[in-house]
Design an enzyme around this catalytic site. Structure first.
Site, PDB file in Angstrom:
ATOM      1  N   GLU A   1       0.821  -1.212   0.000  1.00  0.00           N
ATOM      2  CA  GLU A   1       0.000   0.000   0.000  1.00  0.00           C
ATOM      3  C   GLU A   1       0.850   1.254   0.000  1.00  0.00           C
ATOM      4  O   GLU A   1       1.960   1.261   0.510  1.00  0.00           O
ATOM      5  CB  GLU A   1      -0.804   0.080   1.297  1.00  0.00           C
ATOM      6  CG  GLU A   1      -1.818  -0.987   1.445  1.00  0.00           C
ATOM      7  CD  GLU A   1      -2.442  -0.928   2.841  1.00  0.00           C
ATOM      8  OE1 GLU A   1      -2.780  -1.992   3.342  1.00  0.00           O
ATOM      9  OE2 GLU A   1      -2.549   0.166   3.410  1.00  0.00           O
TER      10      GLU A   1
ATOM     11  N   CYS B   1       3.081   8.315   1.823  1.00  0.00           N
ATOM     12  CA  CYS B   1       3.544   7.344   2.801  1.00  0.00           C
ATOM     13  C   CYS B   1       3.760   6.035   2.038  1.00  0.00           C
ATOM     14  O   CYS B   1       2.823   5.500   1.455  1.00  0.00           O
ATOM     15  CB  CYS B   1       2.459   7.199   3.863  1.00  0.00           C
ATOM     16  SG  CYS B   1       2.748   5.883   5.036  1.00  0.00           S
TER      17      CYS B   1
ATOM     18  N   CYS C   1       5.153  -7.309   8.021  1.00  0.00           N
ATOM     19  CA  CYS C   1       6.150  -6.825   8.979  1.00  0.00           C
ATOM     20  C   CYS C   1       6.340  -7.861  10.066  1.00  0.00           C
ATOM     21  O   CYS C   1       5.368  -8.458  10.538  1.00  0.00           O
ATOM     22  CB  CYS C   1       5.705  -5.499   9.598  1.00  0.00           C
ATOM     23  SG  CYS C   1       6.919  -4.807  10.749  1.00  0.00           S
TER      24      CYS C   1
ATOM     25  N   CYS D   1       4.050  -5.552  16.486  1.00  0.00           N
ATOM     26  CA  CYS D   1       3.393  -4.624  17.415  1.00  0.00           C
ATOM     27  C   CYS D   1       1.924  -5.028  17.503  1.00  0.00           C
ATOM     28  O   CYS D   1       1.281  -5.271  16.482  1.00  0.00           O
ATOM     29  CB  CYS D   1       3.523  -3.194  16.919  1.00  0.00           C
ATOM     30  SG  CYS D   1       5.236  -2.718  16.649  1.00  0.00           S
TER      31      CYS D   1
ATOM     32  N   CYS E   1      -1.015  -3.215  15.462  1.00  0.00           N
ATOM     33  CA  CYS E   1      -0.788  -2.857  14.060  1.00  0.00           C
ATOM     34  C   CYS E   1      -1.220  -3.950  13.084  1.00  0.00           C
ATOM     35  O   CYS E   1      -0.854  -5.109  13.234  1.00  0.00           O
ATOM     36  CB  CYS E   1       0.692  -2.535  13.860  1.00  0.00           C
ATOM     37  SG  CYS E   1       1.121  -2.178  12.152  1.00  0.00           S
TER      38      CYS E   1
ATOM     39  N   GLY F   1       5.592  -2.323   6.938  1.00  0.00           N
ATOM     40  CA  GLY F   1       6.969  -2.787   7.072  1.00  0.00           C
ATOM     41  C   GLY F   1       7.815  -1.957   8.015  1.00  0.00           C
ATOM     42  O   GLY F   1       7.454  -0.846   8.382  1.00  0.00           O
ATOM     43  N   GLU F   2       8.950  -2.530   8.402  1.00  0.00           N
ATOM     44  CA  GLU F   2       9.906  -1.837   9.269  1.00  0.00           C
ATOM     45  C   GLU F   2      11.116  -1.458   8.400  1.00  0.00           C
ATOM     46  O   GLU F   2      11.909  -2.329   8.028  1.00  0.00           O
ATOM     47  CB  GLU F   2      10.307  -2.768  10.429  1.00  0.00           C
ATOM     48  CG  GLU F   2      11.515  -2.319  11.235  1.00  0.00           C
ATOM     49  CD  GLU F   2      11.466  -0.869  11.714  1.00  0.00           C
ATOM     50  OE1 GLU F   2      10.479  -0.461  12.340  1.00  0.00           O
ATOM     51  OE2 GLU F   2      12.434  -0.135  11.444  1.00  0.00           O
TER      52      GLU F   2
ATOM     53  N   SER G   1      10.540   6.201   9.502  1.00  0.00           N
ATOM     54  CA  SER G   1       9.959   5.894  10.814  1.00  0.00           C
ATOM     55  C   SER G   1      10.351   4.478  11.232  1.00  0.00           C
ATOM     56  O   SER G   1      10.174   3.531  10.481  1.00  0.00           O
ATOM     57  CB  SER G   1       8.435   6.004  10.728  1.00  0.00           C
ATOM     58  OG  SER G   1       7.829   5.530  11.917  1.00  0.00           O
TER      59      SER G   1
ATOM     60  N   SER H   1       8.879   5.356  16.648  1.00  0.00           N
ATOM     61  CA  SER H   1       7.598   4.917  17.198  1.00  0.00           C
ATOM     62  C   SER H   1       7.839   4.494  18.640  1.00  0.00           C
ATOM     63  O   SER H   1       8.247   3.371  18.905  1.00  0.00           O
ATOM     64  CB  SER H   1       7.063   3.731  16.395  1.00  0.00           C
ATOM     65  OG  SER H   1       6.740   4.153  15.093  1.00  0.00           O
ATOM     66  N   LEU H   2       7.580   5.406  19.555  1.00  0.00           N
ATOM     67  CA  LEU H   2       7.851   5.111  20.964  1.00  0.00           C
ATOM     68  C   LEU H   2       6.625   4.460  21.620  1.00  0.00           C
ATOM     69  O   LEU H   2       6.708   3.360  22.147  1.00  0.00           O
ATOM     70  CB  LEU H   2       8.256   6.396  21.693  1.00  0.00           C
ATOM     71  CG  LEU H   2       8.803   6.200  23.103  1.00  0.00           C
ATOM     72  CD1 LEU H   2      10.125   5.451  23.091  1.00  0.00           C
ATOM     73  CD2 LEU H   2       8.967   7.550  23.807  1.00  0.00           C
ATOM     74  N   HIS H   3       5.533   5.157  21.588  1.00  0.00           N
ATOM     75  CA  HIS H   3       4.208   4.640  21.977  1.00  0.00           C
ATOM     76  C   HIS H   3       4.028   4.271  23.439  1.00  0.00           C
ATOM     77  O   HIS H   3       2.924   3.901  23.854  1.00  0.00           O
ATOM     78  CB  HIS H   3       3.799   3.423  21.127  1.00  0.00           C
ATOM     79  CG  HIS H   3       3.798   3.666  19.652  1.00  0.00           C
ATOM     80  ND1 HIS H   3       3.509   4.887  19.080  1.00  0.00           N
ATOM     81  CD2 HIS H   3       4.065   2.846  18.602  1.00  0.00           C
ATOM     82  CE1 HIS H   3       3.591   4.792  17.761  1.00  0.00           C
ATOM     83  NE2 HIS H   3       3.932   3.574  17.441  1.00  0.00           N
TER      84      HIS H   3
ATOM     85  N   ASN I   1      -6.119   4.366  14.769  1.00  0.00           N
ATOM     86  CA  ASN I   1      -7.077   3.994  13.743  1.00  0.00           C
ATOM     87  C   ASN I   1      -7.569   2.589  14.074  1.00  0.00           C
ATOM     88  O   ASN I   1      -6.803   1.633  13.948  1.00  0.00           O
ATOM     89  CB  ASN I   1      -6.323   4.002  12.407  1.00  0.00           C
ATOM     90  CG  ASN I   1      -7.196   4.451  11.277  1.00  0.00           C
ATOM     91  OD1 ASN I   1      -8.356   4.053  11.177  1.00  0.00           O
ATOM     92  ND2 ASN I   1      -6.637   5.283  10.434  1.00  0.00           N
TER      93      ASN I   1
ATOM     94  N   CYS J   1      -1.717   1.978   8.285  1.00  0.00           N
ATOM     95  CA  CYS J   1      -0.894   1.135   7.443  1.00  0.00           C
ATOM     96  C   CYS J   1      -1.316  -0.324   7.542  1.00  0.00           C
ATOM     97  O   CYS J   1      -1.557  -0.850   8.612  1.00  0.00           O
ATOM     98  CB  CYS J   1       0.588   1.315   7.773  1.00  0.00           C
ATOM     99  SG  CYS J   1       1.060   0.792   9.415  1.00  0.00           S
TER     100      CYS J   1
HETATM  101  N1  SAH Z   1       7.475   0.076  11.117  1.00  0.00           N
HETATM  102  C1  SAH Z   1       7.688   1.470  11.224  1.00  0.00           C
HETATM  103  C2  SAH Z   1       7.000   2.274  10.148  1.00  0.00           C
HETATM  104  C3  SAH Z   1       5.638   1.823   9.732  1.00  0.00           C
HETATM  105  S1  SAH Z   1       4.357   1.989  10.952  1.00  0.00           S
HETATM  106  C4  SAH Z   1       7.285   1.966  12.591  1.00  0.00           C
HETATM  107  O1  SAH Z   1       6.675   1.215  13.339  1.00  0.00           O
HETATM  108  O2  SAH Z   1       7.606   3.107  12.908  1.00  0.00           O
HETATM  109  C5  SAH Z   1       4.069   3.734  10.923  1.00  0.00           C
HETATM  110  C6  SAH Z   1       3.393   4.285  12.176  1.00  0.00           C
HETATM  111  O3  SAH Z   1       2.006   3.923  12.214  1.00  0.00           O
HETATM  112  C7  SAH Z   1       3.995   3.742  13.460  1.00  0.00           C
HETATM  113  O4  SAH Z   1       4.209   4.794  14.371  1.00  0.00           O
HETATM  114  C8  SAH Z   1       2.925   2.798  13.930  1.00  0.00           C
HETATM  115  O5  SAH Z   1       3.003   2.566  15.282  1.00  0.00           O
HETATM  116  C9  SAH Z   1       1.667   3.501  13.516  1.00  0.00           C
HETATM  117  N2  SAH Z   1       0.479   2.665  13.458  1.00  0.00           N
HETATM  118  C10 SAH Z   1       0.381   1.349  13.227  1.00  0.00           C
HETATM  119  N3  SAH Z   1      -0.912   0.952  13.264  1.00  0.00           N
HETATM  120  C11 SAH Z   1      -1.646   2.047  13.516  1.00  0.00           C
HETATM  121  C12 SAH Z   1      -3.041   2.295  13.670  1.00  0.00           C
HETATM  122  N4  SAH Z   1      -3.937   1.315  13.539  1.00  0.00           N
HETATM  123  N5  SAH Z   1      -3.445   3.562  13.942  1.00  0.00           N
HETATM  124  C13 SAH Z   1      -2.540   4.560  14.039  1.00  0.00           C
HETATM  125  N6  SAH Z   1      -1.219   4.392  13.900  1.00  0.00           N
HETATM  126  C14 SAH Z   1      -0.769   3.152  13.644  1.00  0.00           C
HETATM  127 FE1  SF4 Z   2       5.753  -3.238  11.930  1.00  0.00          FE
HETATM  128 FE2  SF4 Z   2       5.651  -0.594  12.396  1.00  0.00          FE
HETATM  129 FE3  SF4 Z   2       3.426  -2.107  12.422  1.00  0.00          FE
HETATM  130 FE4  SF4 Z   2       5.188  -2.360  14.369  1.00  0.00          FE
HETATM  131  S1  SF4 Z   2       3.983  -0.522  13.896  1.00  0.00           S
HETATM  132  S2  SF4 Z   2       4.190  -4.052  13.290  1.00  0.00           S
HETATM  133  S3  SF4 Z   2       7.083  -2.076  13.289  1.00  0.00           S
HETATM  134  S4  SF4 Z   2       4.727  -1.702  10.682  1.00  0.00           S
END
Ligand code: SAH
Ligand code: SF4
Length: 340
Positions: free
Chosen positions: A89, A102, A109, A113, A116, A156-157, A188, A211-213, A287, A330
């Site tokens: 995507e 993006c 991936c 997480c 995700c 993806g990462e 990211s 991505s700290l979270h 989301n 994503c």
């Molecule tokens: N893998 C990398 C880049 C792709 S994810 C990373 O994790 O940084 C891009 C961003 O989208 C990350 O910060 C991720 O935590 C966030 N993300 C993933 N799923 C999401 C969702 N359902 N709603 C909002 N942000 C989300």
């Molecule tokens: Fe992969 Fe980023 Fe999603 Fe974590 S948030 S599963 S690293 S795409």
């Protein structure tokens, strides 16, 4: 066959030298691909027929296939099919300052997480540099407009596909290529620490988002597997060193999950953790997706968290919600297609 879009200008120069052609042919090819947007060697009028035949024998010049496209006022979401049938995507976002996109870096991936969609379906393979380049070409072609900034935040990462990502960045940053300024490119990562140090040494003015979270190891390890390998204290040290080395401000992404990481105590803990660092925090409204149990924090909780950080002197913004209605987080579009 190797895709022509995987090549840096310097790779093409080397190739032409190796076949006893003039190195300036490389610039001509780049011009056809990235300025004139001609995707057939035979149509490149300053390339001889015999050279075109050689190129055809050695490189593929195929574009991606647009499988689906969902549009809303400020967002287009694209599902692309790769040569081997895999799906990825990319999302276009229209801002008042220009178009940003993006892009995905892998098919699926492996970081796992828990919130995700991209991670729910495991990684199938890394994307090649040219497969990421073509996400941009496809979208520019579709909207007939230029894209001014790129975030590598799709499926993806990126730091699990480091070499291809750096190659991708150099191809699109080349003034003779798509010419996207380094300052308009952001990677990211979920926090693969050794690659953060590598990235700091690249000598290119691109941006980093982390991505700290979560503000502590307990909570972070619960929602992000990567934290089991790379602890938060080490991550903060890596960010500090990255900033010292590059002099660039880092973005801290913090997805707001209801009742998980959105309390005022979490805000205070976060403020303490990043105190004195040249970062800004981007609060991301979650989301929601049908397969995953997490809920999005209420607007009140997000604003209270925001205010708390502000009061602690932290730079913070709340991410504008793009395309919630069109599965723009994503991985959602791909997941829905793959599972059909
Ligand atoms: N893998 C990398 C880049 C792709 S994810 C990373 O994790 O940084 C891009 C961003 O989208 C990350 O910060 C991720 O935590 C966030 N993300 C993933 N799923 C999401 C969702 N359902 N709603 C909002 N942000 C989300
Ligand atoms: Fe992969 Fe980023 Fe999603 Fe974590 S948030 S599963 S690293 S795409």
């Amino acid at each position: 066959m190797e895709s022509i879009f995987n090549l840096l200008l310097s790779d093409l120069v080397e190739y032409f030298i190796s076949i006893n052609e003039k190195p300036f042919k490389a610039k001509q090819i780049f011009d056809w691909l990235y300025k004139k947007r001609v995707y057939a060697f035979k149509e490149m009028s300053n390339i001889s027929k015999s050279l075109a035949d050689k190129l055809i024998a050695n490189f593929s010049i195929d574009m991606l296939i647009m499988k689906r496209k969902q549009t809303s006022k400020l967002t287009n979401k694209y599902l692309f099919e790769l040569e081997d049938g895999n799906l990825i995507e990319a999302v276009l976002m229209r801002h008042d300052y220009g178009n940003s996109i993006c892009v995905s870096s892998q098919v699926g991936c492996n970081m796992g997480c828990s919130f995700c969609e991209s991670g729910r379906l495991k990684k199938v393979r890394d994307l090649e540099a040219g497969e990421i380049v073509r996400q941009i070409l496809m979208i520019e072609e579709d909207i007939k407009e230029r894209i001014s900034s790129v975030v590598i935040m799709g499926i993806g990462e990126p730091f699990d596909n480091y070499d291809n990502i750096m190659k991708f960045i150099r191809i699109i940053n080349d003034p003779l290529g798509i010419a996207i300024g380094a300052r308009h490119i952001t990677v990211s990562t979920s926090g693969i620490i050794p690659r953060i140090y590598d990235y700091a040494n690249e000598e290119i003015q691109t941006n980093l988002a982390i991505s700290l979270h979560a503000p502590n190891n307990d909570l972070r390890s619960r929602i992000m597997q990567v934290n089991k390998a790379y602890k938060i204290e080490e991550l903060i040290i890596a960010i500090r060193e990255y900033i010292a080395k590059t002099n660039r401000r880092v973005t801290i992404e913090y997805v707001m999950l209801k009742g998980v990481n959105d309390s005022l105590r979490n805000a205070l803990e976060l403020a303490n953790l990043i105190e004195g660092l040249n970062v800004y925090v981007n609060l991301i409204p979650y989301n929601e997706t049908s397969h995953i149990k997490y809920k999005k924090s209420s607007n009140e909780a997000i604003m209270a968290f925001y205010d708390k950080l502000k009061k602690c002197g932290i730079n913070v913004t709340v991410r504008k919600e793009f395309g919630g209605k069109i599965d723009a987080a994503c991985g959602q579009l791909r997941a829905s297609e793959v599972e059909k």
